[in-house]
Design a protein around this motif. Structure first.
Motif, PDB file in Angstrom:
ATOM      1  N   SER A  33      20.984 -14.006  55.594  1.00 46.30           N
ATOM      2  CA  SER A  33      21.976 -14.316  54.555  1.00 46.30           C
ATOM      3  C   SER A  33      22.607 -13.058  53.960  1.00 46.30           C
ATOM      4  O   SER A  33      23.656 -13.130  53.325  1.00 46.30           O
ATOM      5  N   LEU A  34      21.935 -11.920  54.140  1.00 40.01           N
ATOM      6  CA  LEU A  34      22.462 -10.676  53.564  1.00 40.01           C
ATOM      7  C   LEU A  34      23.465  -9.989  54.488  1.00 40.01           C
ATOM      8  O   LEU A  34      24.171  -9.072  54.073  1.00 40.01           O
ATOM      9  N   ARG A  35      23.508 -10.405  55.726  1.00 41.32           N
ATOM     10  CA  ARG A  35      24.363  -9.708  56.709  1.00 41.32           C
ATOM     11  C   ARG A  35      25.843 -10.010  56.480  1.00 41.32           C
ATOM     12  O   ARG A  35      26.211 -11.113  56.083  1.00 41.32           O
ATOM     13  N   GLY A  36      26.664  -9.000  56.800  1.00 43.90           N
ATOM     14  CA  GLY A  36      28.110  -9.205  56.854  1.00 43.90           C
ATOM     15  C   GLY A  36      28.767  -9.441  55.511  1.00 43.90           C
ATOM     16  O   GLY A  36      29.835 -10.043  55.438  1.00 43.90           O
ATOM     17  N   ARG A  37      28.149  -8.972  54.426  1.00 43.94           N
ATOM     18  CA  ARG A  37      28.750  -9.241  53.117  1.00 43.94           C
ATOM     19  C   ARG A  37      29.784  -8.178  52.708  1.00 43.94           C
ATOM     20  O   ARG A  37      30.481  -8.345  51.721  1.00 43.94           O
ATOM     21  N   GLY A  38      29.849  -7.089  53.467  1.00 40.62           N
ATOM     22  CA  GLY A  38      30.857  -6.055  53.184  1.00 40.62           C
ATOM     23  C   GLY A  38      30.700  -5.391  51.829  1.00 40.62           C
ATOM     24  O   GLY A  38      31.684  -4.981  51.203  1.00 40.62           O
ATOM     25  N   ARG A  47      28.972   5.766  52.927  1.00 44.36           N
ATOM     26  CA  ARG A  47      29.100   4.328  52.739  1.00 44.36           C
ATOM     27  C   ARG A  47      28.210   3.656  53.781  1.00 44.36           C
ATOM     28  O   ARG A  47      28.253   3.993  54.962  1.00 44.36           O
ATOM     29  N   VAL A  48      27.384   2.721  53.338  1.00 43.66           N
ATOM     30  CA  VAL A  48      26.454   2.042  54.252  1.00 43.66           C
ATOM     31  C   VAL A  48      27.165   0.848  54.880  1.00 43.66           C
ATOM     32  O   VAL A  48      27.638  -0.047  54.169  1.00 43.66           O
ATOM     33  N   ALA A  49      27.255   0.848  56.210  1.00 45.46           N
ATOM     34  CA  ALA A  49      27.997  -0.220  56.886  1.00 45.46           C
ATOM     35  C   ALA A  49      27.276  -1.559  56.733  1.00 45.46           C
ATOM     36  O   ALA A  49      27.891  -2.574  56.417  1.00 45.46           O
ATOM     37  N   GLU A  50      25.978  -1.574  56.957  1.00 43.73           N
ATOM     38  CA  GLU A  50      25.211  -2.822  56.873  1.00 43.73           C
ATOM     39  C   GLU A  50      23.836  -2.498  56.281  1.00 43.73           C
ATOM     40  O   GLU A  50      22.960  -2.000  56.990  1.00 43.73           O
ATOM     41  N   PRO A  51      23.655  -2.800  54.991  1.00 47.08           N
ATOM     42  CA  PRO A  51      22.361  -2.459  54.357  1.00 47.08           C
ATOM     43  C   PRO A  51      21.149  -3.006  55.103  1.00 47.08           C
ATOM     44  O   PRO A  51      20.101  -2.355  55.147  1.00 47.08           O
ATOM     45  N   VAL A  52      21.297  -4.192  55.698  1.00 44.36           N
ATOM     46  CA  VAL A  52      20.150  -4.819  56.372  1.00 44.36           C
ATOM     47  C   VAL A  52      19.599  -3.916  57.482  1.00 44.36           C
ATOM     48  O   VAL A  52      18.398  -3.899  57.740  1.00 44.36           O
ATOM     49  N   ASP A  53      20.493  -3.154  58.108  1.00 45.52           N
ATOM     50  CA  ASP A  53      20.059  -2.329  59.234  1.00 45.52           C
ATOM     51  C   ASP A  53      19.780  -0.881  58.848  1.00 45.52           C
ATOM     52  O   ASP A  53      19.482  -0.061  59.722  1.00 45.52           O
ATOM     53  N   HIS A  54      19.893  -0.572  57.553  1.00 47.68           N
ATOM     54  CA  HIS A  54      19.670   0.823  57.168  1.00 47.68           C
ATOM     55  C   HIS A  54      18.170   1.062  57.000  1.00 47.68           C
ATOM     56  O   HIS A  54      17.508   0.367  56.232  1.00 47.68           O
ATOM     57  N   PRO A  55      17.622   2.072  57.714  1.00 48.96           N
ATOM     58  CA  PRO A  55      16.156   2.252  57.669  1.00 48.96           C
ATOM     59  C   PRO A  55      15.606   2.545  56.282  1.00 48.96           C
ATOM     60  O   PRO A  55      14.443   2.225  56.001  1.00 48.96           O
TER      61      PRO A  55
END
Ligand code: SF4
Ligand code: FE
Length: 507
Positions: A33-38, A47-55
């Motif tokens: 649900s957190l993905r793709g929220r921009g 700038r973090v492109a996708e927080p879900v994938d940031h280590p």
């Protein structure tokens, strides 16, 4: 949907401000649900492109995901049934209906502290919803406003989709010696900059916002008692985290870049972490339906006191984290071959004593809950302040004892990449092992966990957040001073000392 954690049978339609979506059930659903929220998220100058994938951010997302999974595993602990609707909801979205509900929040928090070893971030929203439930009712009684009904509709919508609600209270404050209206820049406290047909536009910034990027919604609240000239700062409202007017700047944490090194040992706790960020609200329009206070400055103190009473006993979370630290300290003593040495055992006993003292005050505060006029239940404020005040001290002592038991290798242990090196690795495994039967890697992992919790990334959650979260120590001392009823205590002493007339020259 199979879980009891959220209901899909609720017939009420989604309000206009909330796009319909199926309820979140599992931790995996939540992460999706957190993905793709921009979101506009900045971290380490980028700038973090996708927080879900940031280590660096992912462990904090995993910690929130764990709350969803606990709700499926232990529904009696991490969900509750709303009496009015019969709907089972996540406990973090539940308005308390009994003292037992308030107690159960604490039990859930301790368990989640044990499971994650860090801050799982959802308590601020839970405590904000419960504080606002009463304060909005009181404002409506005084002013005939529609806030309570709006809040209830907001909470129901959050429950139906099983979303994460964060609470945004702490303003950046500028000159601490000045009230909001006295600041040279009035944006130092979030405020209404203009009113438009159908809503308000707010501007400002909120600091130290726990789990804000991992939330779906945030509830903005004033940070302190306000006066008549602070009217525009007396704003409470809900804002979706993906609103384009929001910017998030993630705070740095000690050892945070270890997550970028591609290992699994040196991070100490590879799976879970906390998250604190600065939220900047740049002229955000909020529709009337999501405004729960606008201008009723005289209720700001009531809201802050209710919220802090709840939140200061929520800090029993640290007893759960303390359980992990005590376990890690006991493990390293075992690996070093000295588990039965008397001073080692005594240090573990001391740690347990301090840890249970934190829990004792918090759970007592919850047991002593009473019904509010709005119908929800509020915990005892004095005991909650004592709980949080203990939390500003005891985890530091627990950390000291854990470091004592860990020994100096805590700070001199080579990197896991050196252990993996074909040339030096075998030498490290030979020389840095403990007692027979325990690998050097197990010993290194226990040490790294202690490092993580007492001076690494999760020391933010276990120590600094313990000091300042839900108010710094002085804030609790002010509340304790207000509630300690010293005149009553003096009367008790007078009665037993037989002082009937204390005026000099009296009988
Ligand atoms: Fe919850 Fe504790 Fe984190 Fe606050 S610090 S949000 S009480 S886990
Ligand atoms: Fe907190």
């Amino acid at each position: 949907m199979s879980s009891a954690d959220a209901s899909s049978s609720e017939p009420e339609p989604s309000p206009s401000w909330l796009p319909p979506r199926p309820p979140i059930v599992s931790g995996e659903d939540y992460i999706a649900s957190l993905r793709g929220r921009g979101l506009r998220v900045f971290l380490l100058g980028e700038r973090v492109a996708e927080p879900v994938d940031h280590p660096i951010l992912r462990p904090s997302i995993n910690a929130v995901a764990r709350t969803y999974d606990l709700a499926r595993e232990r529904p009696e602990l991490a969900t509750a049934v709303v009496r009015e609707t019969g709907q089972r909801v996540n406990r973090f979205l539940h308005v308390t209906e009994s003292a037992a509900d308030v107690v159960q929040q604490n039990k859930m928090q301790r368990r989640l502290g044990q499971l994650t070893g860090t801050c799982f971030q959802r308590c601020v929203g839970m405590d904000a919803i419960n504080a606002l439930y009463t304060t909005t009712w009181l404002i409506d009684q005084a002013h005939g406003t529609p806030y309570h009904g709006r809040l209830r509709a907001f909470v129901r919508a959050m429950q139906r989709q099983n979303l994460v609600v964060g609470g945004a209270m702490t303003d950046v404050k500028g000159d601490r010696g000045k009230a909001p209206h006295e600041q040279s820049d009035p944006d130092m406290f979030v405020r209404v900059v203009r009113r438009e047909p159908g809503g308000v536009v707010i501007r400002g910034a909120k600091a130290h916002q726990t789990g804000c990027i991992n939330s779906h919604w945030i509830v903005v609240m004033p940070t302190m008692r306000l006066g008549p000239r602070d009217r525009d700062h007396a704003i409470v409202c809900a804002v979706p985290v993906d609103h384009p007017g929001l910017t998030f700047v993630v705070g740095r944490q000690s050892c945070d870049t270890r997550a970028l090194e591609g290992g699994a040992v040196d991070v100490g706790n590879a799976r879970y972490g906390g998250q604190e960020a600065l939220i900047i609200l740049d002229d955000v329009f909020v529709p009337d339906e999501l405004v729960f206070m606008d201008g009723e400055f005289e209720f700001a103190a009531d809201l802050v006191e209710r919220f802090t009473a709840y939140h200061r006993r929520s800090y029993v979370c640290k007893a759960g984290v303390g359980d992990v630290l005590i376990g890690a300290a006991a493990l390293i003593a075992d690996y070093n071959g000295v588990p039965q040495v008397s001073h080692v055992r005594d240090k573990l006993v001391e740690m347990a004593h301090l840890n249970e003292t934190i829990y004792g005050a918090g759970i007592a505060a919850s047991h002593e809950s009473t019904a509010t006029p709005a119908g929800n239940w509020q915990n005892d404020a004095m005991l909650a302040n004592v709980c949080k005040h203990n939390v500003t001290r005891f985890p530091y002592e627990l950390a000291r004892l854990a470091q004592d038991l860990a020994g100096g290798l805590l700070a001199t242990l080579p990197s896991e990449h050196d252990f993996a090196d074909p040339e030096v690795g075998p030498l490290l495994k030979k020389y840095l092992r403990g007692r027979d039967g325990v690998s050097a890697e197990a010993r290194a992992r226990a040490l790294r966990l202690i490092e993580n919790m007492t001076m690494g990334r999760n020391a933010v959650g276990y120590l600094t957040e313990s000091m300042h979260g839900a108010g710094s120590p002085q804030a609790q001392r002010i509340q304790i001073a207000r509630q300690m009823q010293v005149e009553d205590k003096k009367a008790l002493a007078r009665a037993l000392a037989g002082i009937t007339d204390e005026v000099e020259g009296g009988a």
